[in-house]
Design a protein around this motif. Sequence first.
Motif, PDB file in Angstrom:
ATOM      1  N   LYS A  21     126.912 -72.100  20.425  1.00 30.77           N
ATOM      2  CA  LYS A  21     125.805 -71.246  20.872  1.00 30.77           C
ATOM      3  C   LYS A  21     124.875 -70.904  19.625  1.00 30.77           C
ATOM      4  CE  LYS A  21     123.808 -67.951  23.151  1.00 30.77           C
ATOM      5  NZ  LYS A  21     122.963 -68.318  24.157  1.00 30.77           N
ATOM      6  N   GLU A  22     125.569 -70.770  18.145  1.00 36.50           N
ATOM      7  CA  GLU A  22     124.806 -70.777  17.104  1.00 36.50           C
ATOM      8  C   GLU A  22     123.756 -72.124  16.749  1.00 36.50           C
ATOM      9  OE1 GLU A  22     127.363 -67.835  14.073  1.00 36.50           O
ATOM     10  OE2 GLU A  22     127.891 -69.848  14.309  1.00 36.50           O
ATOM     11  N   GLU A  23     124.418 -73.317  17.245  1.00 37.30           N
ATOM     12  CA  GLU A  23     123.698 -74.422  17.168  1.00 37.30           C
ATOM     13  C   GLU A  23     122.486 -74.676  18.139  1.00 37.30           C
ATOM     14  OE1 GLU A  23     126.497 -77.918  17.947  1.00 37.30           O
ATOM     15  OE2 GLU A  23     127.359 -77.529  15.887  1.00 37.30           O
TER      16      GLU A  23
ATOM     17  N   ASN B  69     116.810 -74.275  19.495  1.00 38.99           N
ATOM     18  CA  ASN B  69     115.813 -73.351  20.082  1.00 38.99           C
ATOM     19  C   ASN B  69     114.918 -72.523  19.342  1.00 38.99           C
ATOM     20  OD1 ASN B  69     116.774 -74.198  22.616  1.00 38.99           O
ATOM     21  ND2 ASN B  69     117.944 -72.275  22.724  1.00 38.99           N
ATOM     22  N   LYS B  70     115.328 -72.168  18.099  1.00 37.18           N
ATOM     23  CA  LYS B  70     114.017 -71.207  17.280  1.00 37.18           C
ATOM     24  C   LYS B  70     113.205 -72.239  16.457  1.00 37.18           C
ATOM     25  CE  LYS B  70     112.541 -67.951  14.871  1.00 37.18           C
ATOM     26  NZ  LYS B  70     111.696 -66.737  15.731  1.00 37.18           N
ATOM     27  N   VAL B  71     114.021 -73.593  16.060  1.00 36.06           N
ATOM     28  CA  VAL B  71     112.927 -74.325  15.416  1.00 36.06           C
ATOM     29  C   VAL B  71     111.795 -75.062  16.196  1.00 36.06           C
ATOM     30  CG1 VAL B  71     113.072 -76.772  14.392  1.00 36.06           C
ATOM     31  CG2 VAL B  71     115.004 -75.263  13.517  1.00 36.06           C
ATOM     32  N   ASN B  72     112.427 -75.071  17.825  1.00 33.00           N
ATOM     33  CA  ASN B  72     111.444 -75.640  18.609  1.00 33.00           C
ATOM     34  C   ASN B  72     110.171 -74.657  18.966  1.00 33.00           C
ATOM     35  OD1 ASN B  72     111.958 -78.783  19.020  1.00 33.00           O
ATOM     36  ND2 ASN B  72     113.810 -77.926  19.769  1.00 33.00           N
ATOM     37  N   GLU B  73     110.757 -73.466  19.008  1.00 28.81           N
ATOM     38  CA  GLU B  73     109.806 -72.491  19.319  1.00 28.81           C
ATOM     39  C   GLU B  73     108.841 -72.314  18.214  1.00 28.81           C
ATOM     40  OE1 GLU B  73     110.002 -67.568  18.083  1.00 28.81           O
ATOM     41  OE2 GLU B  73     111.610 -68.450  19.587  1.00 28.81           O
ATOM     42  N   ILE B  74     109.225 -72.490  16.877  1.00 25.31           N
ATOM     43  CA  ILE B  74     108.047 -72.576  15.645  1.00 25.31           C
ATOM     44  C   ILE B  74     107.299 -74.009  15.884  1.00 25.31           C
ATOM     45  CG2 ILE B  74     107.939 -72.387  13.335  1.00 25.31           C
ATOM     46  CD1 ILE B  74     108.825 -69.811  14.587  1.00 25.31           C
ATOM     47  N   ILE B  75     107.918 -74.727  16.089  1.00 22.05           N
ATOM     48  CA  ILE B  75     107.263 -75.916  16.452  1.00 22.05           C
ATOM     49  C   ILE B  75     106.099 -75.934  17.400  1.00 22.05           C
ATOM     50  CG2 ILE B  75     107.199 -78.486  17.101  1.00 22.05           C
ATOM     51  CD1 ILE B  75     109.883 -78.637  15.686  1.00 22.05           C
ATOM     52  N   ALA B  76     106.369 -75.212  18.552  1.00 22.82           N
ATOM     53  CA  ALA B  76     105.517 -75.109  19.544  1.00 22.82           C
ATOM     54  C   ALA B  76     104.287 -74.209  19.304  1.00 22.82           C
ATOM     55  CB  ALA B  76     106.472 -74.642  20.810  1.00 22.82           C
ATOM     56  N   ARG B  77     104.478 -73.443  18.293  1.00 22.60           N
ATOM     57  CA  ARG B  77     103.675 -72.240  17.979  1.00 22.60           C
ATOM     58  C   ARG B  77     102.307 -72.974  17.405  1.00 22.60           C
ATOM     59  NH1 ARG B  77     106.056 -67.885  14.318  1.00 22.60           N
ATOM     60  NH2 ARG B  77     103.941 -67.337  14.274  1.00 22.60           N
ATOM     61  N   ASN B  78     102.320 -74.392  17.027  1.00 21.60           N
ATOM     62  CA  ASN B  78     101.046 -75.016  16.672  1.00 21.60           C
ATOM     63  C   ASN B  78     100.592 -74.476  15.269  1.00 21.60           C
ATOM     64  OD1 ASN B  78      99.420 -77.368  16.563  1.00 21.60           O
ATOM     65  ND2 ASN B  78      98.036 -76.090  17.710  1.00 21.60           N
ATOM     66  N   LEU B  79     101.577 -73.843  14.316  1.00 22.49           N
ATOM     67  CA  LEU B  79     101.355 -73.376  13.146  1.00 22.49           C
ATOM     68  C   LEU B  79     100.460 -74.420  12.321  1.00 22.49           C
ATOM     69  CD1 LEU B  79     104.391 -71.265  12.803  1.00 22.49           C
ATOM     70  CD2 LEU B  79     102.122 -70.546  13.406  1.00 22.49           C
ATOM     71  N   ASP B  80      99.447 -73.883  11.426  1.00 19.02           N
ATOM     72  CA  ASP B  80      98.763 -74.637  10.498  1.00 19.02           C
ATOM     73  C   ASP B  80      99.776 -74.707   9.285  1.00 19.02           C
ATOM     74  OD1 ASP B  80      96.431 -75.024  11.732  1.00 19.02           O
ATOM     75  OD2 ASP B  80      95.554 -72.846  11.037  1.00 19.02           O
ATOM     76  N   ILE B  81      99.724 -76.029   8.530  1.00 18.31           N
ATOM     77  CA  ILE B  81     100.272 -76.206   7.411  1.00 18.31           C
ATOM     78  C   ILE B  81      99.480 -76.121   6.288  1.00 18.31           C
ATOM     79  CG2 ILE B  81     101.994 -77.681   5.934  1.00 18.31           C
ATOM     80  CD1 ILE B  81     102.459 -77.450   9.603  1.00 18.31           C
ATOM     81  N   SER B  82      99.572 -75.701   5.059  1.00 17.32           N
ATOM     82  CA  SER B  82      98.423 -75.510   4.131  1.00 17.32           C
ATOM     83  C   SER B  82      99.303 -75.478   2.768  1.00 17.32           C
ATOM     84  CB  SER B  82      97.778 -74.106   4.284  1.00 17.32           C
ATOM     85  OG  SER B  82      98.516 -72.908   4.108  1.00 17.32           O
TER      86      SER B  82
END
Length: 146
Positions: A54-56, A61-74
């Motif tokens: 479950k932790e894995e 899921n959390k990493v993919n959620e952040i990726i999907a947010r299309n955040l800018d890298i600066s």
Amino acid sequence: MTIKKRYYPPMHTAEHILNQTMVRLFDCERSFSNHIEKKKSKCDYKFPRGLTKKEEENIENKVNEIIARNLDISENFISKADAEIKYNLSRLPVDAGENFRIVRIGDYDECLCIGDHVKKTSEIGRFKLVSTSHENDVLRIRFKLQ
């Protein structure tokens, strides 16, 4: 501090997101050792136990959620004096210089870094946690991008 390491940018950026996810989910430190490659990578954490399935799943899921947010890298640069206030500099070489590069992933992560990154998290692809193992208080997380 200038760029010295040439990592595959999508994988290296995913490593930053994984590290911040581990910090947030488990209140642990960022990885103390890693090996970042195009096909698969690993991060090692000082951690008292193995992870449950479950932790894995939660990490993936959390990493993919952040990726999907299309955040800018600066990036920006700060003085050594300012870096000492906010960041752990213990792993840096003595001759690291007087200016340090900070890499930010939207509002999710920021850290000292000398590697290459994508411009937006949507360029990473899908994060897949391949496996984990635990031995001698070291948790190893192996991952790839799809």
